[in-house]
Design a protein around this motif. Structure first.
Motif, PDB file in Angstrom:
ATOM      1  N   ALA A 192       0.777  -1.160  -0.013  1.00 28.22           N
ATOM      2  CA  ALA A 192      -0.065   0.127   0.103  1.00 28.22           C
ATOM      3  C   ALA A 192       0.917   1.150   0.241  1.00 28.22           C
ATOM      4  O   ALA A 192       0.634   2.112  -0.724  1.00 28.22           O
ATOM      5  N   MET A 193       1.858   1.278   0.664  1.00 29.12           N
ATOM      6  CA  MET A 193       2.935   2.365   0.740  1.00 29.12           C
ATOM      7  C   MET A 193       3.502   2.386  -0.496  1.00 29.12           C
ATOM      8  O   MET A 193       3.584   3.435  -1.141  1.00 29.12           O
ATOM      9  N   ILE A 194       3.849   1.491  -1.111  1.00 30.70           N
ATOM     10  CA  ILE A 194       4.754   1.499  -2.539  1.00 30.70           C
ATOM     11  C   ILE A 194       3.908   1.888  -3.558  1.00 30.70           C
ATOM     12  O   ILE A 194       4.213   2.937  -4.285  1.00 30.70           O
ATOM     13  N   GLY A 195       2.479   1.627  -3.421  1.00 35.47           N
ATOM     14  CA  GLY A 195       1.584   2.139  -4.244  1.00 35.47           C
ATOM     15  C   GLY A 195       1.431   3.511  -4.315  1.00 35.47           C
ATOM     16  O   GLY A 195       1.217   4.382  -5.416  1.00 35.47           O
ATOM     17  N   ALA A 196       1.191   3.989  -3.121  1.00 37.11           N
ATOM     18  CA  ALA A 196       1.306   5.429  -2.965  1.00 37.11           C
ATOM     19  C   ALA A 196       2.638   5.903  -3.349  1.00 37.11           C
ATOM     20  O   ALA A 196       2.269   7.081  -4.108  1.00 37.11           O
ATOM     21  N   MET A 197       3.593   5.619  -3.190  1.00 37.29           N
ATOM     22  CA  MET A 197       4.669   6.021  -3.559  1.00 37.29           C
ATOM     23  C   MET A 197       4.858   6.213  -5.102  1.00 37.29           C
ATOM     24  O   MET A 197       5.229   7.332  -5.697  1.00 37.29           O
ATOM     25  N   MET A 198       4.425   5.184  -5.984  1.00 36.20           N
ATOM     26  CA  MET A 198       4.438   5.186  -7.063  1.00 36.20           C
ATOM     27  C   MET A 198       3.612   6.301  -7.781  1.00 36.20           C
ATOM     28  O   MET A 198       3.907   7.074  -8.758  1.00 36.20           O
ATOM     29  N   LEU A 199       2.545   6.572  -7.185  1.00 31.25           N
ATOM     30  CA  LEU A 199       1.380   7.581  -7.653  1.00 31.25           C
ATOM     31  C   LEU A 199       2.045   9.021  -7.219  1.00 31.25           C
ATOM     32  O   LEU A 199       2.236   9.944  -8.070  1.00 31.25           O
ATOM     33  N   MET A 200       2.764   9.195  -5.934  1.00 27.01           N
ATOM     34  CA  MET A 200       3.133  10.504  -5.573  1.00 27.01           C
ATOM     35  C   MET A 200       4.471  10.934  -6.320  1.00 27.01           C
ATOM     36  O   MET A 200       4.838  12.104  -6.485  1.00 27.01           O
ATOM     37  N   THR A 201       5.434   9.968  -6.770  1.00 26.83           N
ATOM     38  CA  THR A 201       6.308  10.328  -7.224  1.00 26.83           C
ATOM     39  C   THR A 201       6.272  10.293  -9.046  1.00 26.83           C
ATOM     40  O   THR A 201       7.154  10.640  -9.930  1.00 26.83           O
ATOM     41  N   GLY A 202       5.019   9.947  -9.388  1.00 26.64           N
ATOM     42  CA  GLY A 202       4.784  10.134 -10.827  1.00 26.64           C
ATOM     43  C   GLY A 202       5.263   8.977 -11.707  1.00 26.64           C
ATOM     44  O   GLY A 202       5.307   8.933 -12.788  1.00 26.64           O
ATOM     45  N   LYS A 203       5.999   7.949 -10.862  1.00 26.14           N
ATOM     46  CA  LYS A 203       6.304   6.640 -11.997  1.00 26.14           C
ATOM     47  C   LYS A 203       5.077   5.950 -12.169  1.00 26.14           C
ATOM     48  O   LYS A 203       5.300   5.132 -13.312  1.00 26.14           O
ATOM     49  N   TRP A 204       3.951   5.878 -11.532  1.00 26.99           N
ATOM     50  CA  TRP A 204       2.868   5.466 -12.196  1.00 26.99           C
ATOM     51  C   TRP A 204       1.841   6.761 -12.374  1.00 26.99           C
ATOM     52  O   TRP A 204       1.450   7.330 -11.466  1.00 26.99           O
ATOM     53  N   ASP A 205       1.371   6.887 -13.468  1.00 29.53           N
ATOM     54  CA  ASP A 205       0.733   8.195 -13.822  1.00 29.53           C
ATOM     55  C   ASP A 205      -0.199   8.145 -15.029  1.00 29.53           C
ATOM     56  O   ASP A 205       0.335   8.236 -15.999  1.00 29.53           O
ATOM     57  N   LYS A 206      -1.582   7.684 -14.732  1.00 26.39           N
ATOM     58  CA  LYS A 206      -2.345   7.446 -15.913  1.00 26.39           C
ATOM     59  C   LYS A 206      -3.675   7.682 -15.494  1.00 26.39           C
ATOM     60  O   LYS A 206      -4.408   7.102 -14.830  1.00 26.39           O
TER      61      LYS A 206
END
Length: 399
Positions: free
Chosen positions: A350-364
């Protein structure tokens, strides 16, 4: 740096909050909010002293009218829904109203029906897309990491994946005659439902616990496991190319199953209201109240979990089989964050998923499951933040 609002204060939320505070380069500030603010305050006391600022709030996640002003006042970059699956839609509505990215670990389940599927949340895709927001569904372990494993296998190991078996083994011993490792109401609804798997383009339904297999799990040994329906089957059947069959198996001890059968036989697992002393009660909710709190199992649980996926498919015209899995130790998890491994294996992703969104590595923009993003940065983060994975070629397969 950014801000995350964590809704919920159970075992998974506690782990996620600990890991956010460890990852202070990304999480500058977190807020923990739940119906019972005193639980949030107690968790805050454990977290204070680090670089991440921690605040708390009271909120009823069933009420959009309470969620919206809370989100507007805190202005998070992402809302981490670590409450109950019944509350997914109200929190998604609040995120749309406040233009905030959304994340959860389990798909929506109507309180009155023991059935979970993604249709209710997938229906929000266009609304999130039009708003320029991302809703990341199922960023726990299963669903979650299992989907990332599938995306990684699809990207690096196969041209086509034909079969997936997801194996979830919890070999932990908490010493109680009967207890559940996560929310008892959700757990018992899940394991008493009919089994289901996807094969050749259609769903095949089975009776609860009808299909049993024995598997020799790395670092654990042989365990009985049973075919269940699990939500990631629905999204992976849709998103993994060439797939012909996908199944989900979970281990249970004979003691657990014996207790569960007895409770079913006397009606204690029912979600239908009954009258008791002049007022309606739901037997399963009463049972939840008398069972041990899953959050209390941490200090007494010994043993390991092993959760992973066996993939069969084709690469360069040759048949290949790989097993990608993680092994997690209950006592090591408790030493680190004060929780057992079932909470740990959900809270870390859950933390890693949030990190993906917050850092823009996952952005769609839109509503997506984890396997619809690039798996590589998530896989790297699993190794860094406490859930290292292994790949075995030509493992024992499930018949």
């Amino acid at each position: 740096m950014g801000k995350a609002l964590i809704i919920g204060c159970g075992g998974v939320a506690s782990v996620a909050a600990h890991k956010c505070c460890q990852n202070s380069e990304v999480f500058d500030e977190i807020m923990i909010a739940s119906r019972t603010k005193s639980k949030c305050d107690a968790l805050k006391e454990k977290l204070d002293g680090g670089k991440t600022k921690v605040t708390t709030a009271q909120v009823d996640a069933d009420k959009v009218e309470e969620l919206i002003p809370l989100i507007e006042s805190f202005k998070p970059d992402v809302v981490m829904n670590l409450a109950l699956p019944y509350q997914d839609l109200t929190i998604m509505e609040a995120c749309l109203a406040t233009k905030t990215n959304y994340l959860d670990t389990a798909n929506y389940e109507p309180p009155e029906t023991a059935k979970f599927e993604y249709k209710w949340q997938w229906a929000y895709h266009d609304k999130f897309k039009d708003a320029g927001l991302t809703a990341l569904l199922g960023s726990g372990f299963d669903p979650g990491v299992t989907g990332v494993f599938a995306a990684y296998a699809q990207k690096h190991l196969f041209d086509e994946i034909h079969e997936i078996d997801i194996l979830d083994c919890n070999a932990g011993d908490h010493g109680y005659p009967f207890a559940t490792n996560f929310n008892p109401e959700i757990n018992i609804r899940e394991v008493t439902a009919n089994g289901r798997y996807w094969e050749n383009g259609k769903w095949v339904e089975t009776k609860p616990m009808e299909i049993k297999r024995v598997y020799d799990f790395p670092e654990i040994g042989e365990r009985d496991m049973y075919l269940l329906y699990h939500e990631e089957l629905e999204s992976l059947a849709k998103n993994i190319r060439g797939l012909k069959r996908i199944r989900f198996f979970m281990t249970f001890s004979e003691s657990y199953l014996t207790h569960l059968r007895c409770l079913q036989n006397v009606g204690m697992t029912s979600i239908e209201p009954i009258m008791f002393e002049g007022r309606p009660i739901i037997p399963l909710q009463f049972l939840k109240a008398v069972l041990p709190d899953p959050a209390s199992l941490g200090p007494r649980t010994k043993g390991k979990t092993n959760i992973g996926c066996i993939f069969k498919g084709v690469k360069d015209g040759k048949e290949k089989t790989y097993y990608i899995y993680n092994v997690c130790d209950h006592q090591e998890c408790y030493k680190e964050v004060g929780a057992q491994a079932v909470s740990y294996t959900t809270g870390v992703p859950a933390m890693i998923g949030a990190m993906m969104l917050m850092t823009g590595k996952w952005d769609k923009p839109g509503v997506y499951n984890v396997e619809e993003f690039d798996p590589d940065p998530f896989m790297d983060a699993l190794n860094k933040w406490g859930l290292p994975w292994k790949i075995v070629e030509n493992p024992e397969i499930v018949d």
